[in-house]
Design a protein around this motif. Structure first.
Motif, PDB file in Angstrom:
ATOM      1  N   PHE A  47       0.831  -1.198   0.000  1.00 30.22           N
ATOM      2  CA  PHE A  47       0.000   0.000   0.000  1.00 30.22           C
ATOM      3  C   PHE A  47       0.869   1.252   0.000  1.00 30.22           C
ATOM      4  CE2 PHE A  47      -3.413   2.801   0.965  1.00 30.22           C
ATOM      5  CZ  PHE A  47      -2.957   3.680   1.935  1.00 30.22           C
ATOM      6  N   VAL A  48       0.447   2.265  -0.753  1.00 26.84           N
ATOM      7  CA  VAL A  48       1.113   3.561  -0.773  1.00 26.84           C
ATOM      8  C   VAL A  48       0.184   4.658  -0.264  1.00 26.84           C
ATOM      9  CG1 VAL A  48       2.193   5.327  -2.219  1.00 26.84           C
ATOM     10  CG2 VAL A  48       2.619   2.898  -2.681  1.00 26.84           C
ATOM     11  N   ALA A  49      -1.004   4.789  -0.885  1.00 30.54           N
ATOM     12  CA  ALA A  49      -1.930   5.857  -0.513  1.00 30.54           C
ATOM     13  C   ALA A  49      -3.333   5.506  -0.991  1.00 30.54           C
ATOM     14  CB  ALA A  49      -1.492   7.181  -1.124  1.00 30.54           C
ATOM     15  N   SER A  57     -11.047  12.187   2.648  1.00 33.87           N
ATOM     16  CA  SER A  57     -10.227  11.377   3.553  1.00 33.87           C
ATOM     17  C   SER A  57      -9.122  10.699   2.759  1.00 33.87           C
ATOM     18  CB  SER A  57     -11.081  10.326   4.252  1.00 33.87           C
ATOM     19  OG  SER A  57     -10.307   9.538   5.126  1.00 33.87           O
ATOM     20  N   THR A  58      -7.901  10.761   3.275  1.00 32.21           N
ATOM     21  CA  THR A  58      -6.767  10.123   2.633  1.00 32.21           C
ATOM     22  C   THR A  58      -5.994   9.308   3.661  1.00 32.21           C
ATOM     23  OG1 THR A  58      -5.381  12.070   3.010  1.00 32.21           O
ATOM     24  CG2 THR A  58      -6.507  11.934   0.890  1.00 32.21           C
ATOM     25  N   ASN A  59      -5.179   8.402   3.162  1.00 34.40           N
ATOM     26  CA  ASN A  59      -4.347   7.580   4.023  1.00 34.40           C
ATOM     27  C   ASN A  59      -3.029   7.328   3.298  1.00 34.40           C
ATOM     28  OD1 ASN A  59      -3.721   6.056   6.282  1.00 34.40           O
ATOM     29  ND2 ASN A  59      -5.657   4.943   6.262  1.00 34.40           N
ATOM     30  N   TYR A  60      -1.945   7.245   4.055  1.00 38.06           N
ATOM     31  CA  TYR A  60      -0.628   7.068   3.460  1.00 38.06           C
ATOM     32  C   TYR A  60       0.184   6.034   4.227  1.00 38.06           C
ATOM     33  CZ  TYR A  60      -1.538  11.479   1.036  1.00 38.06           C
ATOM     34  OH  TYR A  60      -2.078  12.461   0.252  1.00 38.06           O
ATOM     35  N   ALA A  61       1.026   5.326   3.508  1.00 38.25           N
ATOM     36  CA  ALA A  61       2.010   4.476   4.172  1.00 38.25           C
ATOM     37  C   ALA A  61       3.003   5.371   4.900  1.00 38.25           C
ATOM     38  CB  ALA A  61       2.732   3.616   3.140  1.00 38.25           C
ATOM     39  N   ASP A  62       3.504   4.899   6.024  1.00 38.18           N
ATOM     40  CA  ASP A  62       4.453   5.707   6.806  1.00 38.18           C
ATOM     41  C   ASP A  62       5.668   6.102   5.975  1.00 38.18           C
ATOM     42  OD1 ASP A  62       3.938   3.951   9.966  1.00 38.18           O
ATOM     43  OD2 ASP A  62       2.842   5.595   9.041  1.00 38.18           O
ATOM     44  N   PRO A 102     -16.351   2.829   1.515  1.00 36.70           N
ATOM     45  CA  PRO A 102     -16.415   4.300   1.633  1.00 36.70           C
ATOM     46  C   PRO A 102     -15.376   4.875   2.604  1.00 36.70           C
ATOM     47  CG  PRO A 102     -18.089   3.332   3.012  1.00 36.70           C
ATOM     48  CD  PRO A 102     -17.404   2.181   2.313  1.00 36.70           C
ATOM     49  N   ILE A 103     -14.252   4.187   2.750  1.00 34.32           N
ATOM     50  CA  ILE A 103     -13.189   4.644   3.647  1.00 34.32           C
ATOM     51  C   ILE A 103     -11.860   4.587   2.906  1.00 34.32           C
ATOM     52  CG2 ILE A 103     -14.348   3.948   5.782  1.00 34.32           C
ATOM     53  CD1 ILE A 103     -12.602   1.402   5.731  1.00 34.32           C
ATOM     54  N   ALA A 104     -10.874   5.322   3.403  1.00 29.85           N
ATOM     55  CA  ALA A 104      -9.546   5.320   2.791  1.00 29.85           C
ATOM     56  C   ALA A 104      -8.773   4.112   3.312  1.00 29.85           C
ATOM     57  CB  ALA A 104      -8.819   6.620   3.105  1.00 29.85           C
ATOM     58  N   THR A 105      -9.220   2.950   2.870  1.00 31.05           N
ATOM     59  CA  THR A 105      -8.649   1.696   3.352  1.00 31.05           C
ATOM     60  C   THR A 105      -7.219   1.498   2.863  1.00 31.05           C
ATOM     61  OG1 THR A 105      -8.958  -0.701   3.409  1.00 31.05           O
ATOM     62  CG2 THR A 105      -9.620   0.428   1.386  1.00 31.05           C
ATOM     63  N   THR A 106      -6.445   0.735   3.642  1.00 28.41           N
ATOM     64  CA  THR A 106      -5.061   0.432   3.285  1.00 28.41           C
ATOM     65  C   THR A 106      -4.865  -1.025   2.888  1.00 28.41           C
ATOM     66  OG1 THR A 106      -4.418  -0.181   5.541  1.00 28.41           O
ATOM     67  CG2 THR A 106      -4.299   2.154   4.962  1.00 28.41           C
ATOM     68  N   ALA A 107      -5.896  -1.831   3.042  1.00 30.45           N
ATOM     69  CA  ALA A 107      -5.760  -3.269   2.840  1.00 30.45           C
ATOM     70  C   ALA A 107      -5.859  -3.645   1.371  1.00 30.45           C
ATOM     71  CB  ALA A 107      -6.824  -4.012   3.643  1.00 30.45           C
ATOM     72  N   ARG A 108      -4.861  -4.338   0.879  1.00 29.80           N
ATOM     73  CA  ARG A 108      -4.853  -4.760  -0.523  1.00 29.80           C
ATOM     74  C   ARG A 108      -6.085  -5.597  -0.858  1.00 29.80           C
ATOM     75  NH1 ARG A 108      -0.195  -8.582  -3.321  1.00 29.80           N
ATOM     76  NH2 ARG A 108      -1.311  -8.952  -5.271  1.00 29.80           N
ATOM     77  N   ALA A 109      -6.563  -6.403   0.075  1.00 25.71           N
ATOM     78  CA  ALA A 109      -7.716  -7.281  -0.176  1.00 25.71           C
ATOM     79  C   ALA A 109      -8.998  -6.502  -0.411  1.00 25.71           C
ATOM     80  CB  ALA A 109      -7.903  -8.240   0.997  1.00 25.71           C
ATOM     81  N   HIS A 110      -9.022  -5.226  -0.032  1.00 27.17           N
ATOM     82  CA  HIS A 110     -10.224  -4.405  -0.220  1.00 27.17           C
ATOM     83  C   HIS A 110     -10.313  -3.793  -1.608  1.00 27.17           C
ATOM     84  CE1 HIS A 110     -10.504  -3.689   4.423  1.00 27.17           C
ATOM     85  NE2 HIS A 110     -10.901  -4.897   4.072  1.00 27.17           N
ATOM     86  N   PHE A 111      -9.263  -4.002  -2.410  1.00 29.88           N
ATOM     87  CA  PHE A 111      -9.231  -3.397  -3.734  1.00 29.88           C
ATOM     88  C   PHE A 111      -9.477  -4.458  -4.794  1.00 29.88           C
ATOM     89  CE2 PHE A 111      -7.949   0.952  -2.953  1.00 29.88           C
ATOM     90  CZ  PHE A 111      -7.514   0.892  -1.646  1.00 29.88           C
ATOM     91  N   GLY A 112     -10.260  -4.071  -5.821  1.00 31.68           N
ATOM     92  CA  GLY A 112     -10.645  -5.017  -6.850  1.00 31.68           C
ATOM     93  C   GLY A 112      -9.951  -4.770  -8.165  1.00 31.68           C
ATOM     94  N   SER A 113     -10.459  -3.862  -8.967  1.00 32.01           N
ATOM     95  CA  SER A 113      -9.879  -3.599 -10.280  1.00 32.01           C
ATOM     96  C   SER A 113      -8.498  -2.976 -10.139  1.00 32.01           C
ATOM     97  CB  SER A 113     -10.787  -2.645 -11.066  1.00 32.01           C
ATOM     98  OG  SER A 113     -12.036  -3.225 -11.294  1.00 32.01           O
ATOM     99  N   TRP A 114      -7.568  -3.447 -10.984  1.00 29.30           N
ATOM    100  CA  TRP A 114      -6.188  -2.974 -10.968  1.00 29.30           C
ATOM    101  C   TRP A 114      -5.768  -2.552 -12.364  1.00 29.30           C
ATOM    102  CZ3 TRP A 114      -3.159  -2.897  -6.505  1.00 29.30           C
ATOM    103  CH2 TRP A 114      -3.695  -3.536  -5.383  1.00 29.30           C
ATOM    104  N   GLY A 115      -4.884  -1.551 -12.415  1.00 32.28           N
ATOM    105  CA  GLY A 115      -4.284  -1.181 -13.682  1.00 32.28           C
ATOM    106  C   GLY A 115      -3.095  -2.061 -13.995  1.00 32.28           C
ATOM    107  N   GLN A 116      -2.417  -1.776 -15.099  1.00 36.82           N
ATOM    108  CA  GLN A 116      -1.258  -2.556 -15.537  1.00 36.82           C
ATOM    109  C   GLN A 116       0.030  -2.083 -14.876  1.00 36.82           C
ATOM    110  OE1 GLN A 116      -1.398  -5.371 -17.581  1.00 36.82           O
ATOM    111  NE2 GLN A 116      -3.523  -5.037 -17.003  1.00 36.82           N
ATOM    112  N   GLY A 117       0.012  -0.902 -14.296  1.00 31.28           N
ATOM    113  CA  GLY A 117       1.187  -0.400 -13.598  1.00 31.28           C
ATOM    114  C   GLY A 117       2.056   0.502 -14.451  1.00 31.28           C
TER     115      GLY A 117
END
Length: 124
Positions: A47-49, A57-62, A102-117
């Motif tokens: 996770f980055v942000a 609401s935002t969240n960031y990795a330390d 509806p929250i600025a979650t940090t957990a990878r498992a909470h994310f679905g669609s991904w780009g190619q990077g």
């Protein structure tokens, strides 16, 4: 489903800046929390942000707090990651992703669609 395309990566010297963009198409972009993750060679995708759909609401990795800023423009269906004071350890492929929460979650498992990077390389 939302389709995501990242751009803006490249090679930069330590201390430099880059701005990544993630353009979305498909289902309603503005209803999703958006996140940025990164993966260095041989390592996990971390996770980055993240940012809620209102941007309120935002969240960031330390490791990136105070250096990176996530933002979004729902009218353009785009989320951004402004990266300043880059370090060699920021070198990775950066991915954006969507979450229905509806929250600025940090957990990878909470994310679905991904780009190619998009590749970010920071030289020392």
């Amino acid at each position: 489903q939302v389709q995501l395309v990242e751009s803006g990566g490249g090679l930069v010297q330590a201390g430099g800046s880059l701005r990544l963009s993630c353009a979305a198409s498909g289902r309603t972009f503005s209803s999703y929390t958006m996140g940025w993750f990164r993966q260095a060679p041989g390592k996990e995708r971390d996770f980055v942000a993240s940012i809620t759909w209102t941007g309120g609401s935002t969240n960031y990795a330390d490791s990136v707090k105070g250096r990176f800023t996530i933002s979004r423009d729902n009218a353009k269906n785009t989320v951004y990651l402004q990266m300043n004071s880059l370090k060699p350890e920021d070198t990775a492929i950066y991915y954006c992703a969507t979450s229905p929460l509806p929250i600025a979650t940090t957990a990878r498992a909470h994310f679905g669609s991904w780009g190619q990077g998009t590749q970010v390389t920071v030289s020392s």
